[in-house]
Design an enzyme around this catalytic site. Sequence first.
Site, PDB file in Angstrom:
ATOM      1  N   GLY A   1      29.547  32.493  45.277  1.00  0.00           N
ATOM      2  CA  GLY A   1      29.689  33.041  43.923  1.00  0.00           C
ATOM      3  C   GLY A   1      30.159  31.982  42.953  1.00  0.00           C
ATOM      4  N   ASN A   2      30.573  32.411  41.769  1.00  0.00           N
ATOM      5  CA  ASN A   2      31.107  31.465  40.780  1.00  0.00           C
ATOM      6  C   ASN A   2      32.186  32.155  39.947  1.00  0.00           C
ATOM      7  OD1 ASN A   2      29.782  32.647  38.308  1.00  0.00           O
ATOM      8  ND2 ASN A   2      27.982  32.217  39.563  1.00  0.00           N
ATOM      9  N   TYR A   3      32.787  31.393  39.050  1.00  0.00           N
ATOM     10  CA  TYR A   3      33.959  31.892  38.331  1.00  0.00           C
ATOM     11  C   TYR A   3      33.638  32.741  37.101  1.00  0.00           C
ATOM     12  CZ  TYR A   3      36.706  28.555  41.069  1.00  0.00           C
ATOM     13  OH  TYR A   3      37.300  27.882  42.083  1.00  0.00           O
TER      14      TYR A   3
END
Length: 398
Positions: A208-210
């Site tokens: 995932g990412n932020y």
Amino acid sequence: MFEGKNVLLCVTGSISVYKAVDLASKLVQDGATVDVIMTESATKFVTPLSFQSITHRPVHTDMWAPVAEFNIKHVALAERADVIAIAPATANTIAKIARGIADDLLSCTVLSTKASVIVAPAMDVGMYQNSATQENVKRIRNRGFKVVGPAIGHLASGLEGPGRLAEVPAIQAAIYQVLGQNGDLAGKRIVVSAGGTQEPIDPVRYIGNYSSGKMGFAIAEAARNRGAFVTLIAASTSVPPPLGVELVPVQTAMQMREAVLELSRTASALIMAAAVADYRPQNSAPNKIKRKQKDLKLELSKTPDIVAEVSGSVIKVGFAAESQDLLQNATGKLKEKGLDLIVGNDITAPDSGFSVDTNKVIIIDRNGEADQLPLMPKIEVAHKILDRVVALLPRVAH
Ligand code: CTP
């Protein structure tokens, strides 16, 4: 946003009146002029002074009180309102307006108005479920009133069920949709993507990412307030989405692709604020990967560039979150992806980028013209982007 718009907030006697004070405050903060009518029973819960202090305007409680501003008070209030919200609306007030009874300032005003009326019921579950109330709610709905809520949950009586006043953002969304009806995006369909995609590794893990979704959500909210029909394609986010938009939840880049390609076909503009994974595990393990093996190698496949695949007359706006060479990288992406505009931001700058409520962006167009904006709240950045989209609208087929 709503400077010059008049909201008439009608408040009736319910323990949830305190939420109406918050609602009035939010409306004033967004620039609206808010007039308040309180029924006599509403004043038993909160004094008119609370609303007066927030709206900086006299609060109307008495049909017969002499006034300086208006000759016939209920007619004047009814005429100047761009929208009327009755929140909280008791069973008694709903019954009165359903039957056209006009025996106090509130009911006279609602009977006189040509403005859209939003009704947010609040009462005990038994009163709400009573067939008399159900009939009245149906009657006002059929007459074109918009009913928001009630919410289901704990009630002041100690009972559980439908009867709670809808939350402030839900009532606000209904009000803003009415105020935006004649906005510069009225009748336009805008697709916004937001949040970060999640690419499953196994049933419990993902890449995932932020991304928090805040920037995309701000754009969706701003477009809704300018009259657009907004479709919000949301991947993983850390804040609740705005109300009054069509929400399409997705998880992976491939799901995002399918939704974007399908929904942007009939849209005037596509604004890709989502952080899409560039790579995904080639195979997602069907069972949880155990820690038996010493090292683990993940084989990753490249995901398709979604926004680059979108064709047709739709206005395409992309984002470029960069940690170096912002102008150069953003301009390169604008060209490679066939965008009309790209919104670049330096994610290493303080108060900018992921998770925070502010952003400092540069908007670049096809001619290479770059507009560097100062640090501002994401909702203001959203409006700046939409100003640019509006300027491009004459080009769009629909
Ligand atoms: N984007 C997309 N599909 C992808 C990756 C990105 O549609 N598979 C969109 C994003 O939503 C954004 C724009 O393309 O509007 C730029 O995204 P970004 O991640 O900054 O660019 P990439 O093309 O992924 O390039 P890089 O990661 O190498 O910087």
